[in-house]
Design an enzyme around this catalytic site. Structure first.
Site, short mmCIF file in Angstrom:
data_model
loop_
_atom_site.label_atom_id
_atom_site.label_comp_id
_atom_site.label_asym_id
_atom_site.label_seq_id
_atom_site.Cartn_x
_atom_site.Cartn_y
_atom_site.Cartn_z
N ASP A 208 9.34 -9.47 19.68
CA ASP A 208 10.17 -10.52 18.52
C ASP A 208 8.94 -10.29 17.22
OD1 ASP A 208 11.01 -13.21 18.30
OD2 ASP A 208 8.85 -13.97 17.61
N GLU A 273 13.38 -6.10 17.81
CA GLU A 273 13.42 -7.21 16.68
C GLU A 273 12.67 -6.94 15.40
OE1 GLU A 273 14.09 -11.68 15.32
OE2 GLU A 273 12.41 -11.38 15.78
C1 NOJ Z 1 13.27 -14.17 16.12
C2 NOJ Z 1 13.57 -15.34 17.90
O1 NOJ Z 1 14.70 -14.53 17.97
C3 NOJ Z 1 13.32 -17.05 16.62
O2 NOJ Z 1 14.66 -16.81 17.42
C4 NOJ Z 1 12.54 -17.18 16.05
O3 NOJ Z 1 12.42 -18.63 15.88
C5 NOJ Z 1 11.69 -16.06 15.27
N1 NOJ Z 1 11.68 -14.88 16.47
C6 NOJ Z 1 9.87 -16.42 15.17
O4 NOJ Z 1 9.79 -16.53 16.43
#
Ligand code: NOJ
Length: 534
Positions: A208, A273
Site C-alpha cells: 500500500d 501500489e
Molecule cells: C490505497 C488503498 O488502496 C486505499 O483504499 C487506501 O485508502 C489508501 N491506500 C490509504 O491506505
C-alpha cells in the site's frame, strides 16, 4: 492447443490475480460484512474461474476508519473477518485449490489505535515512542500553525495536533498516522511483519502507498499556495521529480531489503501500489533485486481510446521489459469507478460491451493481470446511496463534496432473486453497503448458466490463456490494422480489439478462440474483441 506444462519457474510473471475485497466478497457469519470463512466457501468459484492467485485486501485488526487500511495489529485478523487460525486455514485451503495468496501490507501508516501510536501519545515530545511517527512542533507563535503545508490525500491538512501541542503527520485520515521510515525500528518491524506472514505461507504482498514511505529530511513545504487548490487534494502534484513525500529515491533500499527477505521464502512476490506519473517512472520499482511488479495506473486510467491505449501498451511493454519485469495490467480496484461505468459514456449497454472487450484486451496482453472482484460479472458502479449510507472517509471528510469509493465496493451478488443475493446467509444483517435490486440479473449463479454472460467470457478466456502456447509465453507484436483497432500477435495466437464504429474483418481462415461479442461474418463488431488463431 496443447496441454499446460508444469508451473513456470516464476508464477507471478504471467499470473492472473483476483482481488478479493474481503468486506464485500462473501459473508459467512451473517453480520452483513464479508469474512475469511466466506472466502473459504467460495474458493471453488475462484478455482473454476481460472485465476492463479487471490489478493486479499487488509484483514488485520483495525477500527475500520478506512476500510481496514488503518491497521491496529499487523499480526492478527480483525474479529469482523475471523481469526488468525481461520486465516491460516484459508491460506492452506487456497493452496489446495491451486490458488496462491497475496495479502496487503500497509507500511506508510498505522491506525491511531495501534499500540505504537497509543504509546507515542502517552509519551513526551522527543521520546523514542514518538520517534516511530512524525511528530513535530508547530509553526508560528504558540506553535499553532501546522509544521508544513502538506495536505492529506483525503482532504484537509496532513497534520493533527495532540493535547501537548505537538502535531503528527498523516497523509491520509487523522486516524492513520504516518510512520517514520528513517527510524531503523520501523524498518525492522516491517521485515518482521512480512516474515510473520511468509511463515504462514503467503505467496506475496501488495504494498500500500509504496511511493509514500520516505519523507524528505526536514519535511520541507511543497508550496501548494502557488497552485490552484481543487476540491480534491489528490489532484495536487504527486509526480514532480523531487517531491517531499512521493517517490523518493531512498525508498528503494527498503524494497531491496524486502526482496532479499522474500527470496528466502521461495518465489514470494511484491506488487506495489505506487502511482508515480508516467510509466517510465515505474521502472525504478521493478529493477532487479527490488519489487516484482507494480500496478499499471496509466493503463488503468486510460480512456477507451485506441491511440491512448496503444501508447500506454507500447510504453509499458518497453519499460517493464527493459527492467526485466513482466508488464502489469489492471482495469479496476476498490478505489476507482467500475470499468463498466468508466467506459459507458452514459450508456450502460455500451459500458458493458466495452468492459467485456477491455477484459479480453487485458487478459490477452503479455505479463500479469489483476481482476477486481465483480468485474468478472460486469457489474456497474453503484450510485443509489443516500448520503447517510456512504461510508468512505473521503466522502465523510469532504462533507459530501467528493463522492468517494463506496460505489465500487458493494457486496457481490452470488445467487437468488433479491438482496443480499446470498452475499450473506438467510436472516443476516443487511450488507454494509446496499446492493441494487437490479443485480438479480447479474448474479454469479445466473451468469454461470448463461454461456454468453460476462462471467462465462472470463472463464473461457482464462481457460484459453492457460492452455494456449501463445498466451503462456511473453511474446507480443503489433499487427497492421486501422488506427481504431488494437491488433497484436501473442505467439501463435492473435488479439483484435475493435474501438471503431465499423466491424473489423478478421483474416480469412481465422479460428476464433474467444470473443466478447459473436463475430458476424468473420468480423469483430464495434466495441468488441476476439482472440483467434490465424
Ligand atoms: C490505497 C488503498 O488502496 C486505499 O483504499 C487506501 O485508502 C489508501 N491506500 C490509504 O491506505
Amino acid at each position: 492447443m496443447t496441454r499446460a506444462p508444469s508451473p513456470p519457474a516464476s508464477w507471478w510473471r504471467t499470473a492472473v490475480v483476483y482481488q478479493v475485497y474481503i468486506r464485500s466478497f462473501a459473508d459467512a457469519d451473517g453480520d452483513g460484512m464479508g469474512d475469511v470463512a466466506g472466502i473459504g466457501a467460495r474458493l471453488p468459484y475462484l478455482a473454476d474461474l481460472g485465476v492463479d492467485a487471490i489478493w486479499i485486501n487488509p484483514w488485520y485488526r483495525s477500527p475500520q476508519v478506512d476500510a481496514g487500511y488503518d491497521v491496529a495489529d499487523f499480526r492478527d485478523i480483525d474479529p469482523l473477518f475471523g481469526t488468525l487460525a481461520g486465516a491460516e486455514g484459508l491460506i492452506r485451503d487456497a493452496h489446495l485449490a491451486g490458488l496462491r495468496v497475496i495479502v496487503d501490507v500497509v507500511p506508510n501508516h498505522t491506525s491511531s489505535e495501534h499500540a505504537w501510536f497509543r504509546a507515542a501519545l502517552a509519551a513526551a515530545p522527543g521520546s523514542p515512542e514518538r520517534a516511530r511517527y512524525l511528530f513535530r512542533d508547530g509553526r508560528g507563535p504558540g506553535g499553532d500553525v501546522p509544521p508544513n503545508d502538506w495536505r492529506s490525500v483525503f482532504g484537509g491538512p496532513a497534520w493533527t495536533r495532540v493535547p501537548d501541542g505537538q502535531w503528527y503527520l498523516h497523509l491520509f485520515a487523522p486516524e492513520q498516522p504516518d510512520l517514520d521510515w528513517s527510524n531503523p525500528e520501523v524498518r525492522e518491524e516491517f521485515l518482521s511483519v512480512l516474515e510473520f506472514w511468509l511463515r504462514r505461507g503467503v505467496d506475496g504482498f501488495r504494498v500500500d502507498v509504496a511511493h509514500g514511505l520516505i519523507k524528505a529530511p526536514g519535511l520541507p513545504d511543497i508550496g501548494y499556495h502557488a497552485l490552484p487548490l481543487g476540491p480534491h487534494d489528490v489532484a495536487l502534484p504527486w509526480h514532480s521529480d523531487d517531491h517531499p513525500h512521493w517517490n523518493r529515491a531512498e525508498l528503494h533500499e527498503v524494497f531491496r531489503s524486502w526482496r532479499a527477505l522474500a527470496a528466502r521464502y521461495g518465489d514470494a512476490m511484491f506488487v506495489a501500489e505506487a502511482e508515480v506519473g508516467p510509466i517510465e517512472r515505474y521502472a525504478d520499482y521493478v529493477r532487479p533485486g527490488e519489487l516484482h511488479s507494480t500496478f499499471n495506473f496509466p493503463f488503468l486510467k486510460s480512456p477507451w481510446d485506441a491511440a491512448a491505449l496503444r501508447e500506454v501498451i507500447d510504453r509499458t511493454v518497453r519499460v517493464y521489459g527493459a527492467a526485466g519485469a513482466p508488464p502489469n495490467w489492471v482495469l479496476g480496484n476498490h478505489d476507482l469507478t467500475r470499468v463498466a461505468t468508466r467506459f459507458a459514456d452514459g450508456d450502460p449497454a455500451r459500458g458493458l460491451r466495452r468492459a467485456r472487450a477491455a477484459a479480453l484486451l487485458m487478459l490477452g496482453l503479455p505479463g500479469g493481470a489483476y481482476v477486481y472482484q465483480g468485474d468478472e460479472l460486469g457489474i456497474e458502479e453503484v450510485v443509489h446511496f443516500t448520503p447517510g449510507e456512504r461510508q468512505d472517509p473521503i466522502f465523510l471528510r469532504s462533507g459530501g463534496a467528493v463522492t468517494g469509493r463506496d460505489g465500487c465496493r458493494v457486496p457481490l451478488p452470488w445467487s437468488g432473486d433479491e438482496p443480499p443475493f446470498w452475499f450473506s446467509p438467510p436472516g443476516a444483517a443487511a450488507p454494509w453497503l446496499r446492493q441494487p435490486a437490479s443485480w438479480r440479473a447479474v448474479t454469479a449463479e445466473r451468469q454461470l448458466a448463461d454461456p454468453g454472460s460476462t462471467l462465462s467470457l472470463h472463464r473461457t478466456a482464462l481457460r484459453v490463456r492457460r492452455a494456449h502456447d501463445g498466451f503462456r509465453g511473453e511474446g507480443f507484436a503489433w499487427i497492421d490494422a486501422p488506427g481504431e483497432v488494437l491488433h497484436f500477435a501473442r505467439g501463435s495466437a492473435a488479439v483484435a480489439v475493435n474501438l471503431s464504429d465499423r466491424p473489423f474483418p478478421l483474416p480469412r481462415g481465422a479460428r476464433v478462440l474467444v470473443a466478447s461479442a459473436e463475430p458476424a461474418g468473420g468480423a469483430v463488431p464495434p466495441d468488441a474483441a476476439a482472440w483467434y488463431e490465424p
